[in-house]
Structure formats: structure tokens, C-alpha cells
Scaffold this motif. Sequence first.
Motif, mmCIF file in Angstrom:
data_model
loop_
_atom_site.group_PDB
_atom_site.id
_atom_site.type_symbol
_atom_site.label_atom_id
_atom_site.label_comp_id
_atom_site.label_asym_id
_atom_site.label_seq_id
_atom_site.Cartn_x
_atom_site.Cartn_y
_atom_site.Cartn_z
ATOM 1 N N GLU A 308 43.408 -55.109 -16.327
ATOM 2 C CA GLU A 308 42.806 -56.275 -15.701
ATOM 3 C C GLU A 308 41.497 -56.586 -16.395
ATOM 4 N N ARG A 309 41.066 -57.835 -16.318
ATOM 5 C CA ARG A 309 39.803 -58.237 -16.922
ATOM 6 C C ARG A 309 38.644 -57.799 -16.041
ATOM 7 N N THR A 310 37.657 -57.172 -16.659
ATOM 8 C CA THR A 310 36.483 -56.740 -15.915
ATOM 9 C C THR A 310 35.498 -57.885 -15.758
ATOM 10 N N ILE A 311 34.696 -57.808 -14.714
ATOM 11 C CA ILE A 311 33.612 -58.773 -14.532
ATOM 12 C C ILE A 311 32.265 -58.088 -14.774
ATOM 13 N N ASN A 312 32.319 -56.869 -15.282
ATOM 14 C CA ASN A 312 31.079 -56.116 -15.498
ATOM 15 C C ASN A 312 30.254 -56.711 -16.635
ATOM 16 N N ASN A 313 28.943 -56.573 -16.517
ATOM 17 C CA ASN A 313 28.050 -56.772 -17.653
ATOM 18 C C ASN A 313 28.140 -55.488 -18.471
ATOM 19 N N ILE A 314 28.830 -55.541 -19.605
ATOM 20 C CA ILE A 314 29.153 -54.322 -20.346
ATOM 21 C C ILE A 314 27.900 -53.554 -20.784
ATOM 22 N N PRO A 315 26.908 -54.186 -21.427
ATOM 23 C CA PRO A 315 25.715 -53.413 -21.816
ATOM 24 C C PRO A 315 25.018 -52.762 -20.631
ATOM 25 N N ARG A 316 24.940 -53.472 -19.525
ATOM 26 C CA ARG A 316 24.273 -52.907 -18.343
ATOM 27 C C ARG A 316 25.049 -51.698 -17.833
ATOM 28 N N LYS A 317 26.373 -51.815 -17.827
ATOM 29 C CA LYS A 317 27.189 -50.704 -17.354
ATOM 30 C C LYS A 317 27.061 -49.503 -18.284
ATOM 31 N N ILE A 318 27.050 -49.739 -19.595
ATOM 32 C CA ILE A 318 26.868 -48.642 -20.542
ATOM 33 C C ILE A 318 25.509 -47.979 -20.336
ATOM 34 N N ARG A 319 24.485 -48.791 -20.095
ATOM 35 C CA ARG A 319 23.146 -48.248 -19.841
ATOM 36 C C ARG A 319 23.149 -47.369 -18.590
ATOM 37 N N GLU A 320 23.793 -47.841 -17.540
ATOM 38 C CA GLU A 320 23.831 -47.068 -16.285
ATOM 39 C C GLU A 320 24.526 -45.727 -16.494
ATOM 40 N N ILE A 321 25.631 -45.737 -17.212
ATOM 41 C CA ILE A 321 26.372 -44.499 -17.457
ATOM 42 C C ILE A 321 25.561 -43.561 -18.340
ATOM 43 N N THR A 322 24.948 -44.113 -19.376
ATOM 44 C CA THR A 322 24.119 -43.303 -20.272
ATOM 45 C C THR A 322 22.973 -42.656 -19.511
ATOM 46 N N ASP A 323 22.265 -43.454 -18.723
ATOM 47 C CA ASP A 323 21.146 -42.925 -17.940
ATOM 48 C C ASP A 323 21.611 -41.854 -16.962
ATOM 49 N N LEU A 324 22.750 -42.099 -16.319
ATOM 50 C CA LEU A 324 23.247 -41.151 -15.325
ATOM 51 C C LEU A 324 23.408 -39.764 -15.921
ATOM 52 N N TRP A 325 24.129 -39.659 -17.016
ATOM 53 C CA TRP A 325 24.460 -38.330 -17.540
ATOM 54 C C TRP A 325 23.328 -37.724 -18.366
ATOM 55 N N GLN A 326 22.576 -38.552 -19.068
ATOM 56 C CA GLN A 326 21.440 -38.009 -19.813
ATOM 57 C C GLN A 326 20.382 -37.449 -18.866
ATOM 58 N N GLN A 327 20.230 -38.068 -17.712
ATOM 59 C CA GLN A 327 19.221 -37.629 -16.755
ATOM 60 C C GLN A 327 19.747 -36.559 -15.797
ATOM 61 N N SER A 328 21.051 -36.541 -15.551
ATOM 62 C CA SER A 328 21.613 -35.607 -14.567
ATOM 63 C C SER A 328 21.762 -34.200 -15.112
ATOM 64 N N MET A 329 22.266 -34.069 -16.333
ATOM 65 C CA MET A 329 22.611 -32.745 -16.844
ATOM 66 C C MET A 329 21.456 -31.741 -16.788
ATOM 67 N N PRO A 330 20.225 -32.122 -17.140
ATOM 68 C CA PRO A 330 19.135 -31.136 -17.063
ATOM 69 C C PRO A 330 18.862 -30.621 -15.659
ATOM 70 N N LYS A 331 19.238 -31.390 -14.635
ATOM 71 C CA LYS A 331 18.973 -30.966 -13.265
ATOM 72 C C LYS A 331 19.687 -29.671 -12.926
ATOM 73 N N PHE A 332 20.904 -29.518 -13.440
ATOM 74 C CA PHE A 332 21.701 -28.345 -13.075
ATOM 75 C C PHE A 332 22.060 -27.492 -14.288
ATOM 76 N N ASN A 333 21.273 -27.679 -15.374
ATOM 77 C CA ASN A 333 21.471 -26.881 -16.585
ATOM 78 C C ASN A 333 22.909 -27.024 -17.098
ATOM 79 N N GLY A 334 23.335 -28.274 -17.156
ATOM 80 C CA GLY A 334 24.630 -28.589 -17.740
ATOM 81 C C GLY A 334 24.461 -29.131 -19.138
ATOM 82 N N TRP A 335 25.575 -29.535 -19.756
ATOM 83 C CA TRP A 335 25.499 -30.058 -21.119
ATOM 84 C C TRP A 335 26.409 -31.266 -21.253
ATOM 85 N N ASN A 336 25.918 -32.281 -21.951
ATOM 86 C CA ASN A 336 26.651 -33.526 -22.110
ATOM 87 C C ASN A 336 27.604 -33.511 -23.295
#
Length: 583
Positions: A308-336
Motif C-alpha cells: 500500500e502507498r504510505t502517507i508518511n513523511n519519509i525523512p521525518r520517519k527515518i529521523r525518528e527511527i534513527t533517533d530511537l535506536w541511537q539514543q535507546s541502546m546506550p540506556k541498556f548497554n545494547g548494540w545497534n
Amino acid sequence: MTSSAIVEKAWWKEAVVYQIYPASFLDSNDDGLGDIPGVISKVAYIKSLGVDAIWLSPVYTSPQKDMGYDISDYRSIHAPYGTVEDMQTLINVLHDNQMRLLMDLVVNHTSDQHDWFKQSRSSRESEKRGWYFWRDAKIDTNGNRKEPNNWRSIFGGSAWHWDETTQQYYLALFLPSQPDLNWSNPEMRRATYDDMRFWLDRGVDGFRIDSMNLMSKHPDLPDGKVVNNEPFQDGSEFFASGPKMHNYIREMRTEVFDNYDCMTVGELGFTKDEQSVSQYVAKDRHELNMVFTGDIVDVDFGPNGKYERTINNIPRKIREITDLWQQSMPKFNGWNSVYYSNHDSGRPLTRYASDSPEHRAAAAKMLAMYLLSLGGTPFLLQGDEIGMANLGKDYGPDAYIDVEAKNYYISVLKSRGGNESTMDDVLREMQLKSRDHGRLPMQWDSSVNAGFASPKARPWMTINKDYTEWNVASQINDPNSVFSFWRTMLTLRKQYTDLFVYGSYKSIPESVMGEGVIGFERAEQVVGGKRAVVFVSFSEQKYTISTDKYVGWDVLVTNHRASVDNSCIELGPFGALLLIDSK
């Protein structure tokens, strides 16, 4: 947000992994299919790029109903690809070149031609009956036989398939020829661990675990929630990340992985939230090194599915995903794991940036900068390094051979009365997202068959006709090429390991840059350590970023679509800029 904890170093954290889809890499014997000797012949090329490891998609013996993800023997090699001896040679050659090898570990299911399943289906009393999921039929009010539950297969239709011999259904979440293994059976688990050791003992350096979190299902196999009038429904609530999932992974690690210096990355489908992911990769959980959550390659999916066709703003969505995992992993000593493409997705250049002639090279370089300046272990797919793109819009449905896309196209066509003229919307999404795009033969040169196979061979699938211009031979000695840019970025990543691999991450707000730009700061996690800032544009627009913060910082690398003038940063279409603090 930044992290102040000093991260423990490891070889698999500093590695950059190059994924090879064996059927499409290089044909050495004129049968139109890539093979292991073809990979061996290109080890020097792969090393010259600057990567550290190869991830080889499945090469095991297989009927190839799903391109090798239906395995009939884990300890032998699909004959057109080569032999176990060829695999040993590849392992040895890679190790001689200070490189490593990851194999695909497909243990959620086997082929129906695997000896285990042949025995399992031979009789209800078979000692291997419990190695798979067998259930009696349900009987409706009219006396008709029905499936044990309403789960829909991931490839469409029912996930249950009738066996005449033993008069029961078996579960197969993918193709009917890919029956799911029953991980609650301890004998099955032990046999699977023996198959893993077979390859680790030969020198394999780790595994990418396919469909990893489907190995534990809810023991009652309940119906999925009914959300429409279709006969089969999404059952992922009950077949993904089931109650024993973490037990199985910890046992696998204790019994197998901890006895080797190996790397593990699990494919984590249907699970994208921070809390759930942390349970797989937090160091104190003693489970996996990292996972693929899949969200970055699903970013343009529609609300009801891939095509199906997405209605997402692709750059914004990529930014959100990037921020989520880059910022989350250090919290629990994980690795991306850091990636944006694989064998199951369309090319990111076409989907998220641009493969138009005027932007293609700049956009491909921008994507390289984005990937290689993030913290974690980067994965790239063969051909990313030369800017390979999707098949163009002038390719019709007959050019697509992957079972997922074909099944979907046929099912929608049937629902629309067989009228091909109504299928433009589906074809448009296939042209973006079909798995075929990530599996196109590698474009080595401008000769017939793109150097993938000799002119007398017939390649197993479509070769993108843009190969005459976009190929390795035209780029490898060109200092301004996409290939050379990848090599530059890989060199910088090794030169500044403490900064780009282990450094902290801080997102720059969209309001500072514009909606088409992703920006972030990296910093070594020592007082007075090096700092860098990255700006990458996923847009054809031009952006001016006014900031005094980076005045005096040096331009470390650019894709020549970006510049710095006093306190302003100018980003052209798909511009990419990496600055480093000169102090």
C-alpha cells in the motif's frame, strides 16, 4: 540525549558487514546463477572497499522454493552454488585477508524435503512427529473440515496445510513447503545446535538468524483477532516473540555461541518497541549481540501492508527511527545494527532518495554518509557501493519473479476480476518495494550480462538495463565515483573508531534544519574528545542551516552538494556534509 558510559569494545562492534546474495553476485560456471567460487574470486574487490566481514545469504541444500530459505540439509551446499569444500576455501581466504564470514541461520522452519519433516509426516507415531506443529482439523457446523486456527501465512492464504497421509494439518508461516519447527521439542533443539556447531567448527564467525523471534509460538495457537471479512487473519500476536523465546535464545547462546568468538544478529519481525528489543540485546540479558528490527526497511509501507502507498513523511520517519535506536541502546548497554537495505527490500536509493540521472550519484553518496557515521555495526547490501537502483518504471509485472510479490499481485488481480488495467497502484508499489530489487544481479561491467555471467549464459533473473553506465568497472578507479566515496567513508570510520563507532549521539531538531534533513552530532566519550556533526538531505530541495555552533569546524567530507559559508550551511539536493571540530 547523550550517553556518558564507556562502551566495551569488540571486533563485531567495529566490523562493517557486506551482504552477498549468492545467486546474484557472480556466476563462475555459465549456468546463470551466482556461486561460491564467484564470491571467492571477488574477495580482493570486497576487501578493497574496506569492509570487514561478509554475510552470505543461504547457500545450503534447498529445493529453492523461497531462494534457499527452505533448507533440506543444513550440512551440505546447494549444488549450483558449490560444495562444502568451496565454503571451506571461502572461509580460509577470508581469514587470510583478515575478514570474517557470517552465514544465514534459518531455523524457524525447514523445507518439506528435509529428512526431519519427511520422517515427521510419515506417521503420527514418528519419533520426529513432535519436531513440527501437527494439529487435527476443526469441523464446522456443516461438517466441513477447517484449519486448526485462522492464521494467515506471511505470503498469503492459510498458514495451515492438510496432509492426506496422516490426516492432520501442519503449520507453515511462509510457503506450504516451509513447515515451522517446534522449538518446544528438546530433541529438535539439540539437533539444530549440532548443525550450528558444524559450521562454527569450520571457522564461520557468526550467524544472522532468520525469522528469529517466530521460534516461540503461544502454546495454545489461538485464533488471531478478526479485523475484516477475510478467511485468514494476522496471528502475529501469537506466533511472534512467544513466551519461551528468551529461553530458547539464552539456551542457544549457552549451548553454542559462548563456545566460539562469534557474532549474532537476529531478525526481529513484528517487534519494534524499545522495551521488547532491549530484552534481546541488553548485555546483562546474555542473548544476542544485536537485532534487525526491520522498521527502517518498512518505513514506506502503508497502514495495511507492504504494497500500500504510505502517507508518511519519509525523512521525518527515518529521523525518528534513527533517533530511537541511537539514543535507546546506550540506556541498556545494547548494540545497534545499522542498515537501510537487504535482500528483502527495494533499493534505498530509489525508495528514500533519488535514482534520477541528475541526483543519483549525490544521493548514493548521501546514503553512504548517513549509514557510516552512525553508531553500531553497519550492514550494506552488494551493489549499494556503486549506487545500484530498482528496476525502472518501464518494467511490467512479468519482470518480477519473487514469490512474495507475485502472490500478492495475483491475489489482488483475482479480487479485481482479472482486469490488468486496474493494477497500476499495485505495480507502482512493487516498483518500489519488491524483494526482486535487492536481488538483482551485481553489475560488474558494461559487457553483456553486466559481467555477472558470460554472454553465453542466461542469468536467473532480470538484469537492470542501467548496468551499461552503473557498474564496478566504471567506478573503481574514478576518485569521484560512488564506490570511491564509500571507500573514503569506510576509511574515516576506521580512522575515527572512537568517534563514529563508539561515540555518543545527539539528534539535531528538525526545526533547525528543515523537514527533509537529518542531522546529528557524534562525540568521543572522553573529556576533550573529538566531535563531529553530520547533515544529510533526503530531499530535492535546497536548505540553508543557520548556526553559529559549528563555526571553525573543518569539512571532513562532503558529496559536493553541500558547503559552509561563515555561519551558514548550504545543502543542495541530497546534500551531505560531515564536519569535525578542529580544536
